[in-house]
Design an enzyme around this catalytic site. Structure first.
Site, PDB file in Angstrom:
ATOM      1  N   LYS A 120       0.843  -1.204   0.000  1.00  0.00           N
ATOM      2  CA  LYS A 120       0.000   0.000   0.000  1.00  0.00           C
ATOM      3  C   LYS A 120       0.870   1.242   0.000  1.00  0.00           C
ATOM      4  CE  LYS A 120      -1.822   2.802   2.876  1.00  0.00           C
ATOM      5  NZ  LYS A 120      -1.822   4.115   2.213  1.00  0.00           N
ATOM      6  N   GLU A 156      10.062   0.735  10.521  1.00  0.00           N
ATOM      7  CA  GLU A 156      11.065   1.788  10.351  1.00  0.00           C
ATOM      8  C   GLU A 156      10.329   3.098  10.582  1.00  0.00           C
ATOM      9  OE1 GLU A 156      12.784   4.677   9.196  1.00  0.00           O
ATOM     10  OE2 GLU A 156      12.890   3.953   7.121  1.00  0.00           O
ATOM     11  N   CYS A 158      13.296  10.529   7.362  1.00  0.00           N
ATOM     12  CA  CYS A 158      13.227   9.998   8.732  1.00  0.00           C
ATOM     13  C   CYS A 158      14.568  10.129   9.442  1.00  0.00           C
ATOM     14  CB  CYS A 158      12.756   8.560   8.718  1.00  0.00           C
ATOM     15  SG  CYS A 158      13.612   7.541   7.532  1.00  0.00           S
ATOM     16  N   GLU A 179       9.631  15.095  15.837  1.00  0.00           N
ATOM     17  CA  GLU A 179       9.992  15.057  14.414  1.00  0.00           C
ATOM     18  C   GLU A 179       9.135  16.090  13.672  1.00  0.00           C
ATOM     19  OE1 GLU A 179       8.923  11.409  12.217  1.00  0.00           O
ATOM     20  OE2 GLU A 179      10.959  11.412  11.440  1.00  0.00           O
TER      21      GLU A 179
HETATM   22  P1  NDP Z   1       1.813   7.770   8.559  1.00  0.00           P
HETATM   23  O1  NDP Z   1       2.650   6.979   9.465  1.00  0.00           O
HETATM   24  O2  NDP Z   1       0.383   7.965   8.901  1.00  0.00           O
HETATM   25  O3  NDP Z   1       1.841   7.124   7.085  1.00  0.00           O
HETATM   26  C1  NDP Z   1       2.683   6.093   6.633  1.00  0.00           C
HETATM   27  C2  NDP Z   1       1.870   5.052   5.882  1.00  0.00           C
HETATM   28  O4  NDP Z   1       1.006   4.329   6.748  1.00  0.00           O
HETATM   29  C3  NDP Z   1       0.954   5.639   4.811  1.00  0.00           C
HETATM   30  O5  NDP Z   1       0.880   4.753   3.727  1.00  0.00           O
HETATM   31  C4  NDP Z   1      -0.350   5.725   5.565  1.00  0.00           C
HETATM   32  O6  NDP Z   1      -1.454   5.862   4.743  1.00  0.00           O
HETATM   33  C5  NDP Z   1      -0.339   4.417   6.327  1.00  0.00           C
HETATM   34  N1  NDP Z   1      -1.206   4.353   7.484  1.00  0.00           N
HETATM   35  C6  NDP Z   1      -1.785   5.372   8.182  1.00  0.00           C
HETATM   36  N2  NDP Z   1      -2.497   4.887   9.226  1.00  0.00           N
HETATM   37  C7  NDP Z   1      -2.365   3.533   9.195  1.00  0.00           C
HETATM   38  C8  NDP Z   1      -2.831   2.459  10.033  1.00  0.00           C
HETATM   39  N3  NDP Z   1      -3.586   2.687  11.106  1.00  0.00           N
HETATM   40  N4  NDP Z   1      -2.484   1.200   9.723  1.00  0.00           N
HETATM   41  C9  NDP Z   1      -1.691   0.945   8.658  1.00  0.00           C
HETATM   42  N5  NDP Z   1      -1.224   1.911   7.833  1.00  0.00           N
HETATM   43  C10 NDP Z   1      -1.535   3.191   8.099  1.00  0.00           C
HETATM   44  O7  NDP Z   1       2.491   9.165   8.317  1.00  0.00           O
HETATM   45  P2  NDP Z   1       1.804  10.532   7.809  1.00  0.00           P
HETATM   46  O8  NDP Z   1       1.850  10.546   6.349  1.00  0.00           O
HETATM   47  O9  NDP Z   1       0.459  10.717   8.435  1.00  0.00           O
HETATM   48  O10 NDP Z   1       2.788  11.617   8.387  1.00  0.00           O
HETATM   49  C11 NDP Z   1       2.652  12.063   9.743  1.00  0.00           C
HETATM   50  C12 NDP Z   1       3.995  12.263  10.364  1.00  0.00           C
HETATM   51  O11 NDP Z   1       4.679  11.034  10.415  1.00  0.00           O
HETATM   52  C13 NDP Z   1       4.922  13.174   9.579  1.00  0.00           C
HETATM   53  O12 NDP Z   1       4.721  14.499   9.895  1.00  0.00           O
HETATM   54  C14 NDP Z   1       6.269  12.683   9.999  1.00  0.00           C
HETATM   55  O13 NDP Z   1       6.640  13.304  11.190  1.00  0.00           O
HETATM   56  C15 NDP Z   1       6.056  11.226  10.248  1.00  0.00           C
HETATM   57  N6  NDP Z   1       6.513  10.382   9.124  1.00  0.00           N
HETATM   58  C16 NDP Z   1       7.672   9.730   9.268  1.00  0.00           C
HETATM   59  C17 NDP Z   1       8.157   8.949   8.250  1.00  0.00           C
HETATM   60  C18 NDP Z   1       9.444   8.243   8.402  1.00  0.00           C
HETATM   61  O14 NDP Z   1       9.946   7.670   7.443  1.00  0.00           O
HETATM   62  N7  NDP Z   1      10.000   8.208   9.577  1.00  0.00           N
HETATM   63  C19 NDP Z   1       7.474   8.825   6.965  1.00  0.00           C
HETATM   64  C20 NDP Z   1       6.208   9.522   6.925  1.00  0.00           C
HETATM   65  C21 NDP Z   1       5.778  10.271   7.974  1.00  0.00           C
HETATM   66  P3  NDP Z   1      -1.895   7.380   4.355  1.00  0.00           P
HETATM   67  O15 NDP Z   1      -0.829   7.888   3.465  1.00  0.00           O
HETATM   68  O16 NDP Z   1      -3.163   7.221   3.659  1.00  0.00           O
HETATM   69  O17 NDP Z   1      -2.002   8.134   5.647  1.00  0.00           O
END
Ligand code: NDP
Length: 477
Positions: free
Chosen positions: A184, A258, A292, A389
C-alpha cells in the site's frame, strides 16, 4: 563575490503520460475495486489534480492477499532462486531505462526537486533491485542456514517521502527471498507505485507476485490486519508504528518497523567548517527535510558556534526554493497541505517556547505548499522542536562544550535512527560513534545510502533492518 543568476531550466513533463484514473493492481492487471472509493493525487507544487486512484476497501485488500497467496503457493514460493533473480534483474534494468520518466513522475507527485529524484532516488531504486537480484540464488550462503525458506505473503505499507525508494526497499528483498507482496503506497503518492506495476507487467513478472492496493490509513490497516499476511513491513510515523505493533501482537506475523527520528548532527571544534556546513544543509534540507533520518538537531561545539552559524546562514542564502521540475531547484514543495500545517504548527510552538527562527530571504510561489528553509537558535533540549519530528526544512540548533555533553544531548531523545559526527580526528569519531544510540552514524558526511548497507533504528525509531544482507533476514523463515 558576484552572485550568478540562474535562468529557469525546467525538465519536460511530456515524458510522463498520466491517465485520468487508475484501478488497483491485483493478479498482474489493473482491476476495478469491489468496495473501494475514489481519491485524488495532487501535485503539491501547483495543487493540480494529477489523477484519480482507488481507495481500496476490505474486500479489495482481501482479494489482493488471496491473489498473493495463490501466486506464492503456485509459482513464486517454489521457483528456484536463479529464476527469481532473472525477473528481478529485468525489473532493475527497466527501472534504469525508464528512470527519467519515473524521476519526473516522482517530482510531480511528491514535490521533490528533479535533481534529487533523478540523481538520488532513481539510481538507488535501480541499485536496490540489482543488489537483491544478486542475492536471490545465494540465500543458502547468506548466513541463515543452507536452505532458508520465504515467509509467504508480505503486507507492506510505505510513506510518501521517498515513494519509489521505499517501495524498492520493501519489494526487492521480499521477492528475492521468494515472498509475494501486497503493497500500500501513501495516500498522497500512489502514482509511482502504479507505474511500478506497469513495470512488473513489462517484465512479465508472474501475475499476483506483486499487488498494489492504493488507499489511505484504513486500507493500510486492512493490509496489516489481514489474517493471511505472514509478514508486515512498515515505514512511517512512530504513532502508526505503535498501532501496528499492537495489532500484530499475539499473531504469528513477523514485523519490521522503520519509524521516526530526531537525529543529532554533531560538529566538533576541529571539524572542517565549510564541509560540515554542506553536510548540515544536506542533512536537513534534502527532500525538504521529509527524511526519517534527517539531521534535524544540530549540536555545535560552543567555540565554533559563531563561525559555523555565519557560514551556515551564508550557504542557506544561496538555496533556491521553487518549481520541483526546475533542474536548479534545491528545495521543492512540501508534500501536502496537512504536512505543511504540521510544520507551521511546530515552528510556531518553537517561537512561543522562546527559540529564534531565521530564514534567508526567499520568494515562495503563490500556489502549492511551501515552507522556507528555517533554522531555530536558542533551542534547549526541553523545547518541542528539539524533541519532536518536524519532518520539514526546519533545523534546531543547540550547543555543547565537551564530548560527553554532546553524546548525552544526542542520546536524549526517544528516537535512535541516525546521527552525524564532524571532526578531523578519527579517534574522536570512533569513540563518539560507539556511544551514540543510533542505527546509522555518518562521519564527515550525511544521508549516504547504499543497498549493501543495513538501515534501521533503536528505541522508538523501530526494529528490524532493511538493506544489505541483514535486510534478507526480515523475509526468511
Ligand atoms: P503515517 O505513518 O500515517 O503514514 C505512513 C503510511 O502508513 C501511509 O501509507 C499511511 O497511509 C499508512 N497508514 C496510516 N495509518 C495507518 C494504520 N492505522 N495502519 C496501517 N497503515 C496506516 O504518516 P503521515 O503521512 O500521516 O505523516 C505524519 C507524520 O509522520 C509526519 O509528519 C512525519 O513526522 C512522520 N513520518 C515519518 C516517516 C518516516 O519515514 N519516519 C514517513 C512519513 C511520515 P496514508 O498515506 O493514507 O495516511
Amino acid at each position: 563575490m558576484p552572485r550568478f543568476e540562474y535562468a529557469p531550466a525546467p525538465e519536460s513533463r511530456a515524458i510522463v503520460d498520466i491517465q485520468p484514473s487508475y484501478g488497483l493492481f491485483i493478479g498482474g492487471e489493473f482491476v476495478d475495486p469491489a468496495d473501494g472509493g475514489v481519491m485524488k493525487s495532487v501535485n503539491p507544487a501547483s495543487e493540480e489534480v494529477l489523477a484519480e486512484v482507488v481507495e481500496a476497501g476490505p474486500q479489495d485488500v482481501d482479494r489482493a492477499v488471496r491473489t498473493a497467496r495463490a501466486a506464492y503457493d503456485g509459482v513464486w514460493g517454489r521457483m528456484p532462486g536463479r529464476d527469481r533473480a532473472k525477473y528481478l534483474f529485468r525489473i532493475a534494468r527497466i527501472i534504469a531505462e525508464r528512470s527519467r520518466e519515473l524521476a519526473v513522475l516522482e517530482s510531480l507527485e511528491n514535490g521533490k526537486p528533479i535533481r534529487e529524484s533523478r540523481d538520488a532516488d532513481l539510481p538507488l531504486v535501480a541499485a536496490h533491485f540489482f543488489y537483491y537480484a544478486g542475492w536471490a540464488d545465494k540465500l543458502g550462503h547468506a548466513g541463515f542456514g543452507t536452505d532458508p525458506r520465504p515467509l509467504g505473503v508480505a503486507g507492506q505499507v510505505i510513506p510518501w517521502n521517498f515513494p519509489l525508494l521505499m517501495l524498492a526497499w520493501k519489494v526487492a528483498p521480499a521477492l528475492a527471498c521468494g515472498n509475494t507482496v501486497v503493497l500500500k503506497p501513501a495516500e498522497t503518492t500512489p502514482l509511482s507505485a502504479l507505474r511500478f506495476a506497469e513495470i512488473c507487467q513489462q517484465a512479465d513478472l508472474p501475475p499476483g507476485v506483486v499487488n498494489i492496493v492504493t488507499g489511505a490509513g484504513a486500507t493500510g490497516a486492512a493490509v496489516v490486519d489481514h489474517p493471511d499476511v505472514d509478514k508486515v513491513a512498515f515505514t512511517g510515523s512512530t504513532e502508526v508504528g505503535k498501532q501496528i505493533a499492537r495489532s500484530v501482537a499475539g499473531t504469528r506475523k513477523r514485523v519490521t518497523l522503520e519509524l521516526g527520528g530526531k537525529a543529532a548532527n554533531i560538529v566538533f571544534d576541529d571539524a572542517a567548517i565549510d564541509q560540515a556546513v554542506e553536510g548540515i544543509v544536506n542533512g536537513i534540507f534534502f527532500n525538504q527535510g521529509h527524511v526519517c533520518c534527517a539531521g534535524s538537531r544540530l549540536l555545535v561545539q560552543e567555540s565554533v558556534y559563531d563561525q559555523l552559524l555565519a557560514s551556515l546562514k551564508r550557504r542557506m542564502a544561496t538555496l533556491r526554493v521553487g518549481d520541483p521540475l526546475d533542474k536548479n531547484t534545491d528545495i521543492g514543495a512540501i508534500n501536502s497541505g496537512a504536512q505543511l500545517e504540521r510544520i507551521r504548527t511546530l515552528s510556531e510552538i518553537g517561537q512561543q517556547e522562546g527559540a529564534q527562527p531565521w530564514s534567508p530571504p526567499c520568494e515562495l510561489p503563490d500556489r502549492g505548499f511551501w515552507f522556507a528553509p528555517t533554522i531555530f537558535t536558542g533551542v534547549t533540549q526541553a523545547h518541542r522542536i528539539a524533541r519532536e519530528e518536524i519532518f520539514g526544512p526546519v533545523l534546531s540548533v543547540l550547543t555543547f562544550r565537551t564530548p560527553d555533553e554532546a553524546v548525552a544531548k544526542a542520546n536524549n531523545t526517544p528516537y535512535g535512527l541516525s546521527a552525524g559526527i564532524w571532526s578531523e580526528k578519527g579517534s574522536r569519531i570512533l569513540s563518539t560513534a560507539d556511544k551514540l544510540r543510533a542505527g546509522v552514524v555518518w562521519a564527515n558526511t550525511f544521508n549516504k545510502f547504499d543497498p549493501s548497507s543495513p538501515f534501521g533504528g533503536y528505541k522508538e525509531s523501530g526494529y528490524g533492518r532493511e538493506g544489505g544482507r541483514h535486510g534478507l533476514e526480515a523475509y526468511l523463515a
